[in-house]
Design an enzyme around this catalytic site. Structure first.
Site, PDB file in Angstrom:
ATOM      1  N   GLY A  21      -2.332  12.454  -1.825  1.00  0.00           N
ATOM      2  CA  GLY A  21      -1.727  11.202  -2.276  1.00  0.00           C
ATOM      3  C   GLY A  21      -0.354  11.556  -2.801  1.00  0.00           C
ATOM      4  O   GLY A  21      -0.213  12.441  -3.664  1.00  0.00           O
ATOM      5  N   PHE A  22       0.678  10.915  -2.246  1.00  0.00           N
ATOM      6  CA  PHE A  22       2.032  11.238  -2.704  1.00  0.00           C
ATOM      7  C   PHE A  22       2.782   9.959  -3.066  1.00  0.00           C
ATOM      8  O   PHE A  22       3.920   9.745  -2.710  1.00  0.00           O
ATOM      9  CB  PHE A  22       2.781  12.075  -1.655  1.00  0.00           C
ATOM     10  CG  PHE A  22       3.830  12.954  -2.257  1.00  0.00           C
ATOM     11  CD1 PHE A  22       3.473  14.013  -3.078  1.00  0.00           C
ATOM     12  CD2 PHE A  22       5.176  12.719  -2.033  1.00  0.00           C
ATOM     13  CE1 PHE A  22       4.438  14.824  -3.655  1.00  0.00           C
ATOM     14  CE2 PHE A  22       6.162  13.516  -2.601  1.00  0.00           C
ATOM     15  CZ  PHE A  22       5.786  14.579  -3.415  1.00  0.00           C
ATOM     16  N   GLY A  23       2.081   9.095  -3.822  1.00  0.00           N
ATOM     17  CA  GLY A  23       2.704   7.888  -4.370  1.00  0.00           C
ATOM     18  C   GLY A  23       3.254   8.212  -5.744  1.00  0.00           C
ATOM     19  O   GLY A  23       3.714   9.329  -6.006  1.00  0.00           O
ATOM     20  N   GLY A  24       3.160   7.243  -6.664  1.00  0.00           N
ATOM     21  CA  GLY A  24       3.722   7.426  -7.997  1.00  0.00           C
ATOM     22  C   GLY A  24       3.200   8.678  -8.676  1.00  0.00           C
ATOM     23  O   GLY A  24       3.978   9.530  -9.149  1.00  0.00           O
ATOM     24  N   LEU A  25       1.893   8.821  -8.694  1.00  0.00           N
ATOM     25  CA  LEU A  25       1.291   9.940  -9.407  1.00  0.00           C
ATOM     26  C   LEU A  25       1.486  11.262  -8.666  1.00  0.00           C
ATOM     27  O   LEU A  25       1.770  12.296  -9.279  1.00  0.00           O
ATOM     28  CB  LEU A  25      -0.212   9.655  -9.580  1.00  0.00           C
ATOM     29  CG  LEU A  25      -0.795   9.954 -10.936  1.00  0.00           C
ATOM     30  CD1 LEU A  25       0.038   9.365 -12.048  1.00  0.00           C
ATOM     31  CD2 LEU A  25      -2.217   9.433 -11.008  1.00  0.00           C
ATOM     32  N   LYS A  60     -10.813   6.300 -12.599  1.00  0.00           N
ATOM     33  CA  LYS A  60     -10.921   5.505 -13.826  1.00  0.00           C
ATOM     34  C   LYS A  60     -12.249   4.765 -14.006  1.00  0.00           C
ATOM     35  O   LYS A  60     -12.743   4.658 -15.108  1.00  0.00           O
ATOM     36  CB  LYS A  60      -9.774   4.493 -13.858  1.00  0.00           C
ATOM     37  CG  LYS A  60      -8.426   5.160 -13.980  1.00  0.00           C
ATOM     38  CD  LYS A  60      -7.429   4.301 -14.680  1.00  0.00           C
ATOM     39  CE  LYS A  60      -6.459   3.712 -13.699  1.00  0.00           C
ATOM     40  NZ  LYS A  60      -5.282   3.139 -14.331  1.00  0.00           N
ATOM     41  N   HIS A  98      -9.342  -5.319 -12.823  1.00  0.00           N
ATOM     42  CA  HIS A  98     -10.099  -5.426 -14.082  1.00  0.00           C
ATOM     43  C   HIS A  98      -9.920  -6.783 -14.756  1.00  0.00           C
ATOM     44  O   HIS A  98     -10.587  -7.077 -15.748  1.00  0.00           O
ATOM     45  CB  HIS A  98      -9.644  -4.347 -15.077  1.00  0.00           C
ATOM     46  CG  HIS A  98     -10.104  -2.964 -14.728  1.00  0.00           C
ATOM     47  ND1 HIS A  98     -11.337  -2.478 -15.081  1.00  0.00           N
ATOM     48  CD2 HIS A  98      -9.489  -1.971 -14.054  1.00  0.00           C
ATOM     49  CE1 HIS A  98     -11.450  -1.231 -14.654  1.00  0.00           C
ATOM     50  NE2 HIS A  98     -10.351  -0.893 -14.022  1.00  0.00           N
ATOM     51  N   GLU A 103      -5.327  -1.533  -9.016  1.00  0.00           N
ATOM     52  CA  GLU A 103      -6.626  -1.236  -9.648  1.00  0.00           C
ATOM     53  C   GLU A 103      -6.715  -1.859 -11.042  1.00  0.00           C
ATOM     54  O   GLU A 103      -7.794  -2.258 -11.469  1.00  0.00           O
ATOM     55  CB  GLU A 103      -6.852   0.282  -9.707  1.00  0.00           C
ATOM     56  CG  GLU A 103      -7.151   0.867  -8.333  1.00  0.00           C
ATOM     57  CD  GLU A 103      -7.318   2.379  -8.355  1.00  0.00           C
ATOM     58  OE1 GLU A 103      -7.900   2.913  -9.307  1.00  0.00           O
ATOM     59  OE2 GLU A 103      -6.837   3.029  -7.402  1.00  0.00           O
ATOM     60  N   THR A 111      -2.173   1.992  -8.835  1.00  0.00           N
ATOM     61  CA  THR A 111      -2.530   1.882 -10.253  1.00  0.00           C
ATOM     62  C   THR A 111      -2.502   0.414 -10.664  1.00  0.00           C
ATOM     63  O   THR A 111      -3.437  -0.083 -11.311  1.00  0.00           O
ATOM     64  CB  THR A 111      -1.537   2.698 -11.115  1.00  0.00           C
ATOM     65  OG1 THR A 111      -1.558   4.046 -10.656  1.00  0.00           O
ATOM     66  CG2 THR A 111      -1.891   2.662 -12.577  1.00  0.00           C
TER      67      THR A 111
HETATM   68  P1  NAD Z   1       0.193   4.946  -5.100  1.00  0.00           P
HETATM   69  O1  NAD Z   1      -0.200   3.671  -4.454  1.00  0.00           O
HETATM   70  O2  NAD Z   1       1.562   5.056  -5.684  1.00  0.00           O
HETATM   71  O3  NAD Z   1       0.044   6.140  -4.052  1.00  0.00           O
HETATM   72  C1  NAD Z   1      -1.108   6.360  -3.320  1.00  0.00           C
HETATM   73  C2  NAD Z   1      -0.883   7.517  -2.344  1.00  0.00           C
HETATM   74  O4  NAD Z   1      -2.127   7.809  -1.686  1.00  0.00           O
HETATM   75  C3  NAD Z   1       0.135   7.210  -1.240  1.00  0.00           C
HETATM   76  O5  NAD Z   1       0.924   8.366  -1.026  1.00  0.00           O
HETATM   77  C4  NAD Z   1      -0.746   6.947  -0.028  1.00  0.00           C
HETATM   78  O6  NAD Z   1      -0.095   7.253   1.200  1.00  0.00           O
HETATM   79  C5  NAD Z   1      -1.891   7.898  -0.286  1.00  0.00           C
HETATM   80  N1  NAD Z   1      -3.105   7.536   0.438  1.00  0.00           N
HETATM   81  C6  NAD Z   1      -3.774   6.358   0.415  1.00  0.00           C
HETATM   82  N2  NAD Z   1      -4.825   6.396   1.262  1.00  0.00           N
HETATM   83  C7  NAD Z   1      -4.812   7.633   1.827  1.00  0.00           C
HETATM   84  C8  NAD Z   1      -5.626   8.279   2.802  1.00  0.00           C
HETATM   85  N3  NAD Z   1      -6.660   7.672   3.357  1.00  0.00           N
HETATM   86  N4  NAD Z   1      -5.294   9.549   3.156  1.00  0.00           N
HETATM   87  C9  NAD Z   1      -4.243  10.178   2.611  1.00  0.00           C
HETATM   88  N5  NAD Z   1      -3.450   9.612   1.685  1.00  0.00           N
HETATM   89  C10 NAD Z   1      -3.724   8.360   1.308  1.00  0.00           C
HETATM   90  O7  NAD Z   1      -0.938   5.311  -6.170  1.00  0.00           O
HETATM   91  P2  NAD Z   1      -0.736   5.700  -7.713  1.00  0.00           P
HETATM   92  O8  NAD Z   1      -0.232   4.506  -8.437  1.00  0.00           O
HETATM   93  O9  NAD Z   1      -0.001   6.996  -7.779  1.00  0.00           O
HETATM   94  O10 NAD Z   1      -2.276   5.893  -8.218  1.00  0.00           O
HETATM   95  C11 NAD Z   1      -3.127   6.905  -7.763  1.00  0.00           C
HETATM   96  C12 NAD Z   1      -4.428   6.862  -8.544  1.00  0.00           C
HETATM   97  O11 NAD Z   1      -4.255   7.356  -9.859  1.00  0.00           O
HETATM   98  C13 NAD Z   1      -5.029   5.467  -8.712  1.00  0.00           C
HETATM   99  O12 NAD Z   1      -6.375   5.502  -8.322  1.00  0.00           O
HETATM  100  C14 NAD Z   1      -4.920   5.198 -10.185  1.00  0.00           C
HETATM  101  O13 NAD Z   1      -5.945   4.375 -10.689  1.00  0.00           O
HETATM  102  C15 NAD Z   1      -5.018   6.589 -10.754  1.00  0.00           C
HETATM  103  N6  NAD Z   1      -4.458   6.649 -12.117  1.00  0.00           N
HETATM  104  C16 NAD Z   1      -5.251   7.158 -13.113  1.00  0.00           C
HETATM  105  C17 NAD Z   1      -4.798   7.188 -14.415  1.00  0.00           C
HETATM  106  C18 NAD Z   1      -5.656   7.747 -15.528  1.00  0.00           C
HETATM  107  O14 NAD Z   1      -5.223   7.753 -16.676  1.00  0.00           O
HETATM  108  N7  NAD Z   1      -6.848   8.232 -15.279  1.00  0.00           N
HETATM  109  C19 NAD Z   1      -3.528   6.684 -14.719  1.00  0.00           C
HETATM  110  C20 NAD Z   1      -2.736   6.224 -13.689  1.00  0.00           C
HETATM  111  C21 NAD Z   1      -3.212   6.200 -12.394  1.00  0.00           C
END
Ligand code: NAD
Length: 326
Positions: free
Chosen positions: A10-14, A119, A193, A189, A186
């Site tokens: 996953g190479f989005g925000g996180l 989460k 809630h 998701e 994020t």
């Molecule tokens: P995002 O939408 O910015 O990025 C998602 C990434 O996943 C993208 O690069 C996308 O191409 C990739 N992806 C999606 N489906 C895929 C697949 N089948 N194969 C390969 N890559 C795939 O997401 P984000 O906002 O960075 O969030 C990621 C996760 O982190 C979320 O589930 C969020 O709930 C979790 N999160 C947890 C906390 C915590 O405190 N525990 C806090 C923030 C976010």
């Protein structure tokens, strides 16, 4: 200590923040990444600027010159590379996705350490059922290793030690981001809630529908009594029954300043019969990304140490301490 070869799925925000957190580290090297558009691998380390530029301009890590490959099965391809541990920075959409990725690792015969920042309680419960399967597969899987669950649930586990009985654990988070598009999953998701929404409903919303919803709230998402796995994790280690754990917060999707200070309050009764509350408050200057990616790699370090001692299976962030990655 040998340098730990790390992959980020996953190479989005996180995922992008994770790469930035790793860049100056000596003990870990980012060698593999995958997203929806493809994957990239370089055993000597993937260069940060090129990775971020590929994600920004081409929309996928596949766009990184020399080491990137377009592929709709990017996860399957990076599983085949020599990597010690992965941070799964993937969205859990649908709610069974993370467990299915974990099964994919097992089916491939992969051995190593997996860490997620998942989460939902129901999502962690799915992973808990895989404990024995992970043990047999030789995988050490650490779940709930972000901020909440993660940093805050671990803090609650530590704080509970002062008490004979824990009466309540109250987690309140404040998140500020400059735009919802930075952390699309994020935000989606979190919307799931809200009263009247489900994971499936939030997943099916168009970007225009998300924007309309955020317009109606001035960009704020206010959350109460969330289904957050801090509850099952603290129950599992015996801190308190899950119904004593509550999680809520405010996400401002239009301002990087936190709308409130993230904190966890642990109220308990001491052996002398006094009731008291410990409060652990995160500094307002620390971003969500810092408070998720830091713990994720701290737990990955611990996971590598456990794995090297032959300790496999499913553990949560509340039952082991994170290491510190230099
Ligand atoms: P995002 O939408 O910015 O990025 C998602 C990434 O996943 C993208 O690069 C996308 O191409 C990739 N992806 C999606 N489906 C895929 C697949 N089948 N194969 C390969 N890559 C795939 O997401 P984000 O906002 O960075 O969030 C990621 C996760 O982190 C979320 O589930 C969020 O709930 C979790 N999160 C947890 C906390 C915590 O405190 N525990 C806090 C923030 C976010």
């Amino acid at each position: 200590m040998e340098v730990i070869r790390v992959g980020v799925l996953g190479f989005g925000g996180l995922g992008q923040a994770a790469a930035m957190v790793l860049a100056p580290k000596q003990q870990m090297r980012l060698v593999a990444v995958a997203d929806r558009g493809g994957w990239a691998y370089n055993p000597s380390g993937l260069p940060l600027a090129e990775l971020l530029s590929a994600a920004k301009t081409k929309g996928t890590v596949a766009g990184i010159p020399e080491w990137g490959y377009e592929d709709s099965e990017g996860i399957a391809r990076v599983i085949e590379q020599p990597v010690d541990g992965f941070f799964l920075a993937l969205p859990n959409l649908p709610n069974t996705f993370m467990a299915s990725v974990a099964r994919q690792f097992m089916a491939a015969g992969w051995r190593g350490v997996l860490v997620d920042a998942i989460k939902r309680t129901s999502a962690v419960e799915q992973l808990l059922t895989l404990d024995e399967a992970f043990q047999q597969a030789g995988i050490t899987y650490l779940t709930g290793c972000g901020a909440t669950p993660g940093l805050l649930s671990a803090a609650a586990a530590l704080a509970s030690q002062s008490f004979a009985e824990v009466l309540s654990v109250k987690i309140t988070f404040g998140v500020g981001i400059s735009s919802w598009e930075q952390y699309r999953s994020t935000v989606r998701e979190d919307i799931a809630h809200l009263p009247g929404y489900t994971v499936e409903k939030a997943r099916a919303m168009t970007d225009a529908e998300i924007e309309a919803l955020l317009d109606s709230t001035n960009g704020l998402i206010t959350l109460e009594n969330m289904e957050h796995a801090d509850d099952v994790m603290l129950e599992r280690i015996g801190v308190c029954p899950r119904d004593r754990v509550t999680v809520g917060g405010v996400v401002d999707t239009r301002n990087p300043k936190k709308p409130l200070s993230t904190n966890v309050q642990i109220t308990g009764r001491t052996f002398e019969g006094r009731t008291s509350t410990h409060t652990f408050t995160l500094g307002d200057e620390t971003s969500m990304a810092a408070n998720v990616c830091g713990p994720a790699f701290g737990y990955l370090k611990t996971g590598i140490s456990l794995h090297s001692r032959g300790i496999f299976g499913l553990l949560t962030s509340a039952e082991v301490m994170p290491g510190f990655v230099h």
